[in-house]
Design a protein around this motif. Structure first.
Motif, PDB file in Angstrom:
ATOM      1  N   THR A  99       0.841  -1.182   0.000  1.00 51.41           N
ATOM      2  CA  THR A  99       0.000   0.000   0.000  1.00 51.41           C
ATOM      3  C   THR A  99       0.883   1.241   0.000  1.00 51.41           C
ATOM      4  O   THR A  99       1.827   1.329   0.783  1.00 51.41           O
ATOM      5  CB  THR A  99      -0.901   0.009   1.240  1.00 51.41           C
ATOM      6  OG1 THR A  99      -1.577  -1.233   1.298  1.00 51.41           O
ATOM      7  CG2 THR A  99      -1.901   1.136   1.184  1.00 51.41           C
ATOM      8  N   SER A 104      -4.640   6.573  -1.023  1.00 52.19           N
ATOM      9  CA  SER A 104      -3.854   5.353  -0.883  1.00 52.19           C
ATOM     10  C   SER A 104      -4.194   4.402  -2.025  1.00 52.19           C
ATOM     11  O   SER A 104      -5.341   4.298  -2.450  1.00 52.19           O
ATOM     12  CB  SER A 104      -4.085   4.703   0.469  1.00 52.19           C
ATOM     13  OG  SER A 104      -5.434   4.452   0.648  1.00 52.19           O
ATOM     14  N   GLN A 158      -2.761   0.556  -4.121  1.00 53.37           N
ATOM     15  CA  GLN A 158      -1.992  -0.663  -3.894  1.00 53.37           C
ATOM     16  C   GLN A 158      -1.275  -1.134  -5.142  1.00 53.37           C
ATOM     17  O   GLN A 158      -1.800  -1.040  -6.247  1.00 53.37           O
ATOM     18  CB  GLN A 158      -2.917  -1.771  -3.380  1.00 53.37           C
ATOM     19  CG  GLN A 158      -3.185  -1.595  -1.906  1.00 53.37           C
ATOM     20  CD  GLN A 158      -4.151  -2.610  -1.358  1.00 53.37           C
ATOM     21  OE1 GLN A 158      -4.706  -3.412  -2.103  1.00 53.37           O
ATOM     22  NE2 GLN A 158      -4.363  -2.560  -0.057  1.00 53.37           N
ATOM     23  N   VAL A 205      -8.598   1.991  -0.247  1.00 47.83           N
ATOM     24  CA  VAL A 205      -7.777   2.063  -1.455  1.00 47.83           C
ATOM     25  C   VAL A 205      -8.497   2.848  -2.553  1.00 47.83           C
ATOM     26  O   VAL A 205      -9.721   2.770  -2.691  1.00 47.83           O
ATOM     27  CB  VAL A 205      -7.448   0.638  -1.926  1.00 47.83           C
ATOM     28  CG1 VAL A 205      -6.672   0.663  -3.215  1.00 47.83           C
ATOM     29  CG2 VAL A 205      -6.649  -0.055  -0.858  1.00 47.83           C
TER      30      VAL A 205
END
Lengths: 532, 253
Positions: free
Chosen positions: A415, A423, A425, A476
């Motif tokens: 991450t 954020s 990934q 995410v």
């Protein structure tokens, strides 16, 4: 040029998006050609995008040309870590090899472009890699050992030194999972001297608004006046610079810049070089004030290079007073921005990687470098034991006593939080090399050998640990804006130095261990930077 | 039998077509890119002369201040006159500076128009019209006579630097074909002239060149003494009477 159909998309891209007027249409009729007329290179950090926009393949990627066929490639949608923007990319791989990197559309972050560093750095993933755990013998040479032996030695040394002499540094490419593991491990060993490089001493990790790009990258398009403080977005974050360029083109936004002389690809007023100019603006003595006061949505962008300065706090308090003067932070608009330099920075501050002591390196006896290659090691005592965990044999390896091989961003799930607080990934595109392991797994294994076992065994375990510290990292692809603004900070009495701002990035093409290992990036720096 | 004859004939025609040399279609005097040479490099300083600076200002005044790039073509023309009939890359850079655009935008214009010469031309640049009416009336012979007399190839400058020959497309005086244009750069941008010599013959064109060499000014326009401008040879043959006024009803009646 035989395939060229003279659609002029590359010419338009160069002048409208990249902001460099180098390409043009020469001649006419059947003799028409795309060219530069005089012999020169297209000196743009976005030049690789012409490969994507060329409809006929007249412009192709030189490193990729004739290396693979499209249908042989496996695409992995992941994100880029060479700067703090977190551009969305697709890594195309064939077998064990990354063959090319191309952009993915994300209107909020990189639109449909990526920088040349992102696009062409992948050959660095094949060079200078660390394959096996290694220990430096008494003769100064590294010897391959098994993981068991390497971890046993590291744990043994770590348990011998005093807890406050243990120091951990996370590198600029670290993911959030490995950083929380490193912090947990060091805390369990009794030390809290852990930080991420690039954040400077005593970073402000209390308020997220103090280190994020609060307007968001796409939000910069609403701004009508920019004040760039000690930041050169063109080399620090080309995608943010493309956004500023877009705004300047669209609404003739005014840009003021304080810092060392540098190239801009849009109209920009150089207001000064150091904190004195900043003070003049804060006191309303500078002619730029009128533009700032007249602006509807003024945006101040502070470079993360300033975090390393000694008078950082006083500079930030001057910036705060400018923000107050220009009404930059309002409920409907937050124009006080910080532009970070590295992929790991935002997440490390979210996770609270703040060292307890200001000069822990000087008294360190056990230094754990997790991919940190840009730490000043001159002050380190000569008897200190240095563990280097990382994927490339880069600068810090010269000082390391033990090397633990880790996987690179293209080989792991991790991450990352970008500079605007979104954020994202990464996904593994290729298997890792040799005996390397994911960063957090190495630390987890080490903690067990050292007798302070960390309570997570898999990715979901470590993510539930992150959810306790910084839950925003798990949301995410969602930007988590900072809620409280910097007004809460006490006034600072530190003296403002007169030293001018320096540039944070010397060489755009080589900023981390992957790009420094890349041959293409070396060629780029040799041919493009010498011209300036 | 018939088919065999036809095939033979076809092969013959094909042979003729293959043999006939393709005429060079390069109308502009230079390549699409710049090659550094001692007299043409971006490093040589180039500026509008003191007298031309006023003209630059005058040209710029024709256009709104936010559309300065409209002045690119007249300014390039002025620069070309000042620089003896051709544009070195430094002159294009100077124009770019005046109109505040990137140099490549000037190069685009200069390479588009064949009237901008990007290699050296003679003090008298002779342009032969090569379009159909002139060609039918013998422009190829005119060019041949010129090239033979001057001892040069097309777009080449004579050793004394006085003459160069180029081709131009329709100059719009087809009624007086064939014709040539003489761009006279011998007196700088102040004395610059651009004259048409019409109804020429291979013999007359050599005479014109020799007159120019001697510094004389050949009479411009038609070279046929029996014609007045584009009128018919030997005077009018029709429309001889005074033209009648247009019919109009008597308003007083």
């Amino acid at each position: 040029m035989t395939r060229c159909i003279q659609c002029t998309r590359c010419v338009r891209f160069a002048s409208e998006v990249a902001g460099v007027q180098d390409l043009g249409m020469l001649g006419r009729g059947s003799g028409e050609e795309i060219g530069t007329y005089v012999e020169k290179l297209m000196t743009s950090e976005l030049s690789g995008n012409v490969i994507d926009i060329c409809p006929v393949g007249a412009l192709t990627s030189k490193p990729f040309a004739f290396k693979a066929r499209n249908w042989e490639l496996k695409g992995t949608e992941t994100i880029d870590v060479t700067d703090a923007v977190g551009s969305n990319i697709r890594i195309d791989s064939r077998g064990l090899e990354v063959m090319r990197i191309i952009p993915r559309l994300n209107e909020d972050i990189n639109e449909e472009w990526i920088s040349d560093k992102t696009r062409f750095c992948y050959d660095g993933l094949k060079r200078q890699r660390l394959n096996d755990p290694m220990i430096r013998g008494p003769d100064g040479r590294f010897k391959s050992v098994s993981w068991r032996d390497a971890l046993a030695i590291v744990a043994e040394v770590a348990l011998q030194v005093k807890p406050e002499e243990i120091v951990g540094v996370a590198g600029r490419l670290s993911d959030a999972e490995s950083m929380i593991a490193l912090k947990d491990f060091l805390n369990r060993m009794g030390s809290n001297n852990v930080w991420c490089e690039g954040n400077g001493v005593r970073p402000n990790a209390d308020l997220r608004s103090g280190y994020l790009l609060n307007s968001s990258i796409s939000g910069l398009e609403k701004a009508d006046v920019f004040l760039l403080v000690g930041t050169q977005p063109r080399i620090e974050a080309p995608m943010v610079n493309a956004r500023i360029h877009k705004t300047v083109r669209a609404n003739h936004a005014e840009v003021g810049y304080i810092g060392p002389p540098t190239d801009f690809n849009y109209n920009c007023k150089n207001l000064g070089t150091g904190p004195q100019t900043l003070l003049e603006i804060a006191e309303g003595r500078h002619p730029f004030c009128s533009a700032l006061l007249a602006a509807k949505n003024p945006a101040i962008i502070v470079g993360a290079g300033l975090f390393e300065r000694k008078d950082k706090d006083s500079i930030l308090s001057v910036v705060n007073s400018i923000a107050k003067l220009g009404n930059v932070v309002r409920p409907d608009w937050n124009g006080l921005n910080f532009l970070l330099l590295h992929a790991a920075q935002a997440a490390s501050l979210d996770l609270g990687l703040v060292p307890e002591s200001d000069n822990s390196i000087e008294s360190a006896k056990f230094l754990y470098l997790m991919g940190a290659d840009d730490v000043e090691l001159d002050e380190l005592p000569s008897d200190a034991f240095v563990v280097y965990q990382g994927h490339h044999g880069d600068r810090s390896v010269y000082r390391a006593n033990v090397i633990l091989p880790a996987s690179a961003f293209s080989e792991k799930e991790g991450t990352y939080e970008n500079t605007e607080g979104c954020s994202q990934q990464t996904l593994p595109a290729v298997p890792t090399v040799g005996d390397a392991r994911d960063d957090w797994k190495i630390i987890r294994a080490l903690s067990e050998v050292a007798g302070v076992c960390l309570p997570y065994d898999n990715l979901s375990g470590i993510r539930s640990r992150i959810s306790v510290v910084a839950p925003n990292l798990l949301r995410v692809d969602e930007r988590e804006p900072a809620l409280i603004h910097t007004d809460l900070k006490p006034d600072c009495q530190q003296k403002l130095s007169t030293e001018p701002f320096s540039s944070a990035v010397d060489n755009f093409y080589m900023t981390d261990s992957i790009t420094r290992a890349s041959k293409i990036m070396a060629q780029c720096s040799a041919s493009l930077l010498s011209k300036k | 039998m018939c088919a065999r004859l036809a095939t033979k004939r076809f092969l013959e025609i094909r042979q003729i077509l293959l043999q006939s040399p393709q005429p060079s279609r390069s109308l502009s005097t230079a390549l699409n890119y710049h090659i550094d040479s001692p007299d043409n490099s971006p490093d040589t300083p180039w500026e509008f002369s003191a007298g031309n600076k006023g003209r630059v200002k005058e040209i710029l005044s024709h256009y709104p201040s936010n559309y300065k790039q409209s002045a690119i073509i007249p300014l390039l023309d002025l620069a070309q006159q000042q620089h003896g009939g051709w544009l070195p890359v430094s002159a294009m850079n100077a124009v770019a500076k005046v109109v505040q655009v990137a140099p490549i935008r000037i190069y685009e214009v200069a390479t588009f128009y064949s009237m901008f010469n990007r290699t050296k031309v003679g003090k008298y640049h002779l342009l032969v019209c090569g379009t159909t009416p002139c060609m039918i009336r013998g422009s190829r012979e005119i060019e041949e006579a010129l090239l033979k007399h001057l001892g040069v190839k097309r777009n080449e400058v004579t050793k004394d630097g006085l003459f160069s020959v180029g081709e131009m497309e329709c100059m719009g005086c087809c009624v007086n074909a064939p014709m040539i244009t003489v761009a006279d750069y011998s007196k700088g941008s102040e004395g610059y002239t651009y004259n048409y010599y019409e109804d020429i013959t291979p013999k007359r064109v050599v005479e014109i060149v020799e007159m120019l060499r001697r510094g004389e000014a050949p009479p411009v326009g038609t070279q046929n003494p029996k014609r007045i401008r584009s009128g018919p040879e030997g005077g009018n043959t029709t429309l001889l009477s005074e033209p009648k006024p247009p019919p109009c009803r008597d308003l007083d009646a």
